[in-house]
Write a protein that holds these residues in place. Structure first.
Motif, PDB file in Angstrom:
ATOM      1  N   PHE A 165      -8.733   2.662  -3.673  1.00 49.60           N
ATOM      2  CA  PHE A 165      -9.350   2.484  -2.353  1.00 49.60           C
ATOM      3  C   PHE A 165     -10.856   2.727  -2.435  1.00 49.60           C
ATOM      4  CE2 PHE A 165      -5.117   4.092  -0.399  1.00 49.60           C
ATOM      5  CZ  PHE A 165      -4.543   2.837  -0.550  1.00 49.60           C
ATOM      6  N   TYR A 166     -11.241   3.752  -3.186  1.00 46.86           N
ATOM      7  CA  TYR A 166     -12.655   4.093  -3.347  1.00 46.86           C
ATOM      8  C   TYR A 166     -13.427   2.913  -3.950  1.00 46.86           C
ATOM      9  CZ  TYR A 166     -16.752   6.726  -5.027  1.00 46.86           C
ATOM     10  OH  TYR A 166     -18.021   7.167  -5.278  1.00 46.86           O
ATOM     11  N   LEU A 167     -12.844   2.297  -4.983  1.00 44.03           N
ATOM     12  CA  LEU A 167     -13.506   1.174  -5.634  1.00 44.03           C
ATOM     13  C   LEU A 167     -13.527  -0.057  -4.728  1.00 44.03           C
ATOM     14  CD1 LEU A 167     -12.017   1.602  -9.217  1.00 44.03           C
ATOM     15  CD2 LEU A 167     -14.325   2.188  -8.450  1.00 44.03           C
ATOM     16  N   ILE A 168     -12.453  -0.277  -4.003  1.00 37.79           N
ATOM     17  CA  ILE A 168     -12.424  -1.398  -3.051  1.00 37.79           C
ATOM     18  C   ILE A 168     -13.519  -1.232  -2.007  1.00 37.79           C
ATOM     19  CG2 ILE A 168     -11.074  -2.467  -1.185  1.00 37.79           C
ATOM     20  CD1 ILE A 168      -8.571  -1.917  -2.907  1.00 37.79           C
ATOM     21  N   GLU A 169     -13.665   0.011  -1.508  1.00 38.14           N
ATOM     22  CA  GLU A 169     -14.704   0.283  -0.515  1.00 38.14           C
ATOM     23  C   GLU A 169     -16.099   0.019  -1.094  1.00 38.14           C
ATOM     24  OE1 GLU A 169     -15.880   1.841   3.402  1.00 38.14           O
ATOM     25  OE2 GLU A 169     -14.060   0.989   2.549  1.00 38.14           O
ATOM     26  N   THR A 192      -8.936  -9.318  -3.893  1.00 37.42           N
ATOM     27  CA  THR A 192      -9.369  -9.457  -5.281  1.00 37.42           C
ATOM     28  C   THR A 192      -8.723  -8.393  -6.159  1.00 37.42           C
ATOM     29  OG1 THR A 192     -11.471 -10.471  -4.665  1.00 37.42           O
ATOM     30  CG2 THR A 192     -11.368  -9.384  -6.818  1.00 37.42           C
ATOM     31  N   PHE A 193      -8.704  -7.142  -5.682  1.00 40.13           N
ATOM     32  CA  PHE A 193      -8.054  -6.081  -6.453  1.00 40.13           C
ATOM     33  C   PHE A 193      -6.547  -6.339  -6.552  1.00 40.13           C
ATOM     34  CE2 PHE A 193     -12.008  -3.959  -6.258  1.00 40.13           C
ATOM     35  CZ  PHE A 193     -11.976  -2.873  -7.122  1.00 40.13           C
ATOM     36  N   LYS A 194      -5.947  -6.797  -5.452  1.00 37.38           N
ATOM     37  CA  LYS A 194      -4.510  -7.092  -5.474  1.00 37.38           C
ATOM     38  C   LYS A 194      -4.205  -8.192  -6.490  1.00 37.38           C
ATOM     39  CE  LYS A 194      -0.717  -8.736  -2.519  1.00 37.38           C
ATOM     40  NZ  LYS A 194      -0.345  -9.199  -1.148  1.00 37.38           N
ATOM     41  N   GLY A 195      -4.991  -9.263  -6.476  1.00 36.12           N
ATOM     42  CA  GLY A 195      -4.770 -10.362  -7.408  1.00 36.12           C
ATOM     43  C   GLY A 195      -5.014  -9.956  -8.850  1.00 36.12           C
ATOM     44  N   THR A 199      -2.295  -9.976 -11.849  1.00 36.81           N
ATOM     45  CA  THR A 199      -2.566 -10.692 -13.094  1.00 36.81           C
ATOM     46  C   THR A 199      -2.301  -9.804 -14.304  1.00 36.81           C
ATOM     47  OG1 THR A 199      -4.245 -12.047 -11.996  1.00 36.81           O
ATOM     48  CG2 THR A 199      -4.310 -11.955 -14.398  1.00 36.81           C
ATOM     49  N   VAL A 200      -2.729  -8.542 -14.231  1.00 36.69           N
ATOM     50  CA  VAL A 200      -2.491  -7.600 -15.333  1.00 36.69           C
ATOM     51  C   VAL A 200      -0.996  -7.450 -15.586  1.00 36.69           C
ATOM     52  CG1 VAL A 200      -2.664  -5.183 -16.039  1.00 36.69           C
ATOM     53  CG2 VAL A 200      -4.648  -6.331 -15.042  1.00 36.69           C
TER      54      VAL A 200
END
Length: 257
Positions: A165-169, A192-195, A199-200
């Motif tokens: 969450f911190y990085l998304i923010e 973007t983080f979800k995708g 992918t990983v």
């Protein structure tokens, strides 16, 4: 129909109730002394009650309370052999719980994404049953680990959502600084983080290989990655995980058996 009772309907217990409501085959009873907490999960549970004794009729009982509350809940429960007791409490060892019940005990460290069935969970190799595996599989992805690694797992997947969450923010804020509407920036950053995470999980390439795949020579991504590679960002994230792990070990000292 498998009967599941969830004791403690705060953030984690509530996420379990919500996630199970999105699956088939589970009759969920939500149990909490807090009427407001029960009201929050009532639309997702078959039953709600303040009576812990209601869990005695369940096939699987999930304890989702704070570590210091676990001993009190165990004192009020009278489970029998053949039932399964799943503990989600950070730092509380499987042995501590097992010594205080006749039920089969499974220790799990999940995270809040159970609500959307995107949970990452770690479960102790000892004691895990196929019935618990089915629940974990229905709520997301899980790994089986030795109990001595549960403090590490607690830091990685239990505390990990806050770090994400911190990085998304941070990415969202950068988009806003560049002129994007805050809601638009949040959608773009979160998706973007979800995708990337999906992918990983689904791609055979390593994370390093995926980074290379996105970084075209002389392109935009490589410029941003050069900034990250020259920074201490990765070290800071590792320190955050290590701090969470250490706190989990401190909690475990009080509940080791």
């Amino acid at each position: 129909m498998t009967r599941v009772s969830v004791i403690g309907c705060g953030n984690m217990g509530g996420a379990f109730v919500r996630g199970l409501a999105r699956t088939d085959g589970y009759h969920v009873t939500a149990i909490d002394l807090d009427e407001d907490a029960l009201a929050e999960v009532e639309p997702f549970a078959a039953e709600t009650t303040t009576d812990v004794a209601a869990a005695r009729d369940a096939d699987i009982v999930v304890i989702a309370v704070k570590p210091d509350i676990v001993p009190h809940v165990l004192d009020d429960l009278d489970l029998r052999a053949g039932q399964t007791l799943v503990t989600l409490a950070a730092g509380v060892s499987r042995g501590f719980v097992d010594a205080r019940t006749d039920a089969d005990v499974v220790r799990v460290m999940p995270n809040l994404a159970a609500a959307s069935r995107d949970m990452a969970a770690a479960v102790t190799e000892t004691g895990v049953t196929d019935e618990v595996r089915d629940i974990l599989d229905a709520l997301g992805e899980y790994v089986e680990v030795p109990e001595e690694l549960m403090d590490t797992a607690t830091a990685v997947n239990g505390s990990g959502p806050a770090f994400a969450f911190y990085l998304i923010e941070a990415v969202k804020d950068a988009g806003v600084d560049g002129g994007l509407d805050p809601e638009q920036a949040e959608v773009l950053a979160a998706q973007t983080f979800k995708g990337a995470a999906e992918t990983v999980l689904r791609d055979d390439r390593s994370v390093a290989e995926l980074i290379d795949a996105v970084c075209s020579p002389n392109g935009t991504t490589i410029e941003g990655m050069e900034v990250l590679w020259d920074s201490d960002a990765d070290a800071a994230v590792r320190k955050a995980v290590e701090a969470a792990e250490e706190r989990s070990r401190e909690l475990a000292d009080d509940y080791d058996e």
